[in-house]
Design an enzyme around this catalytic site. Structure first.
Site, PDB file in Angstrom:
ATOM      1  N   ASP A   6      39.343  37.608  36.607  1.00 55.55           N
ATOM      2  CA  ASP A   6      39.875  38.644  35.733  1.00 55.55           C
ATOM      3  C   ASP A   6      39.034  39.902  35.955  1.00 55.55           C
ATOM      4  O   ASP A   6      37.968  39.841  36.583  1.00 55.55           O
ATOM      5  CB  ASP A   6      39.779  38.160  34.278  1.00 55.55           C
ATOM      6  CG  ASP A   6      40.219  39.210  33.277  1.00 55.55           C
ATOM      7  OD1 ASP A   6      41.258  39.857  33.517  1.00 55.55           O
ATOM      8  OD2 ASP A   6      39.509  39.398  32.273  1.00 55.55           O
ATOM      9  N   ASP A  16      38.956  43.169  33.313  1.00 56.26           N
ATOM     10  CA  ASP A  16      38.482  43.735  32.046  1.00 56.26           C
ATOM     11  C   ASP A  16      37.734  42.695  31.218  1.00 56.26           C
ATOM     12  O   ASP A  16      38.267  41.644  30.891  1.00 56.26           O
ATOM     13  CB  ASP A  16      39.665  44.277  31.235  1.00 56.26           C
ATOM     14  CG  ASP A  16      40.349  45.447  31.921  1.00 56.26           C
ATOM     15  OD1 ASP A  16      39.739  46.515  32.008  1.00 56.26           O
ATOM     16  OD2 ASP A  16      41.496  45.268  32.379  1.00 56.26           O
ATOM     17  N   ASP A  62      37.802  35.655  30.529  1.00 53.00           N
ATOM     18  CA  ASP A  62      37.130  35.863  29.245  1.00 53.00           C
ATOM     19  C   ASP A  62      38.098  35.921  28.068  1.00 53.00           C
ATOM     20  O   ASP A  62      37.654  35.896  26.919  1.00 53.00           O
ATOM     21  CB  ASP A  62      36.313  37.155  29.279  1.00 53.00           C
ATOM     22  CG  ASP A  62      37.179  38.395  29.110  1.00 53.00           C
ATOM     23  OD1 ASP A  62      36.921  39.178  28.179  1.00 53.00           O
ATOM     24  OD2 ASP A  62      38.126  38.571  29.906  1.00 53.00           O
TER      25      ASP A  62
END
Length: 217
Positions: A8, A10, A166
């Site tokens: 990922d 961001d 996250d």
């Protein structure tokens, strides 16, 4: 056997999620409103969830100049993001992956311009054979499309890809894609209840990559 890593962006490589939230909170405050993480969390890791502009208008009971608000928010978010460094362990895990001969990709629900900008800004673009963003798929996370697109680009089957995520939407997307997932809660998402992953670590530098692979093996 893991043959590729899919990251990922961001909140995992750079904490742009804090600026994402704070920029909207600043705009809401200018209109005399507030925006909590409990509400905003549904926007994390996806472009198909919570719409902050819609919610602002609902709170106000009238329409705003959406183009102007969106432009101002983008400026605020960009300025705040410039102060965010690479998160701990990013460069080391990418270097380890390179040494081990593991292909790497980014799969992000943000748009391509945003992701490419910061990968180049932090001088890590060269580590990634593929970058897949909201511009490349019809459905973003929690749908599996971004991760499946990254796997196709790398020419690696999903079961042999390991995802680092996250956000709740990202973890669900990895599951749906049939990929194992290492969960690294970010500055914002550490306050949320996250779906289960195959391994949960406090940061990307908590365990060397070969240790992560050995654990999952």
């Amino acid at each position: 056997m893991i043959q590729a890593l899919v990251f990922d962006f961001d909140g995992l490589l750079v904490d742009t999620e804090t600026p994402a939230l704070e920029s909207w909170q600043q705009i809401y405050a200018e209109y005399g409103c507030s925006l909590s993480l409990d509400v905003f969390q549904h926007a994390l890791g996806t472009s198909d969830g919570f719409n902050a502009l819609d919610h602002l208008e609902e709170l106000l009971g009238h329409r705003v100049d959406r183009a102007a608000v969106a432009a101002r928010r983008r400026t605020l978010k960009t300025e705040l993001s410039k102060n965010q460094p690479l998160l701990p362990g990013v460069e080391s895990i990418l270097t380890e992956a390179q040494t081990l001969g593991l292909a790497c990709a980014v799969a992000s629900s943000s748009d391509r311009g945003w992701v490419e900008r910061w990968l180049k800004y932090h001088n890590i673009r060269h580590f990634f054979a593929c970058v897949r963003t909201a511009d490349d798929v019809i459905r973003t996370k929690p749908a599996p499309d971004l991760f499946l697109s990254a796997a196709t680009c790398l020419n690696i089957t999903p079961p042999h890809c390991l995802v680092f995520e996250d956000s709740p939407n990202g973890i669900l997307a990895a599951r749906a894609a049939g990929m194992r997932c290492v969960v690294i809660p970010g500055a914002v998402t550490q306050h949320l209840t996250l779906p289960a992953g195959d391994l949960v670590l406090p940061s990307l530098h908590a365990i060397p990559l070969d240790g992560i692979l050995a654990h999952l093996a």
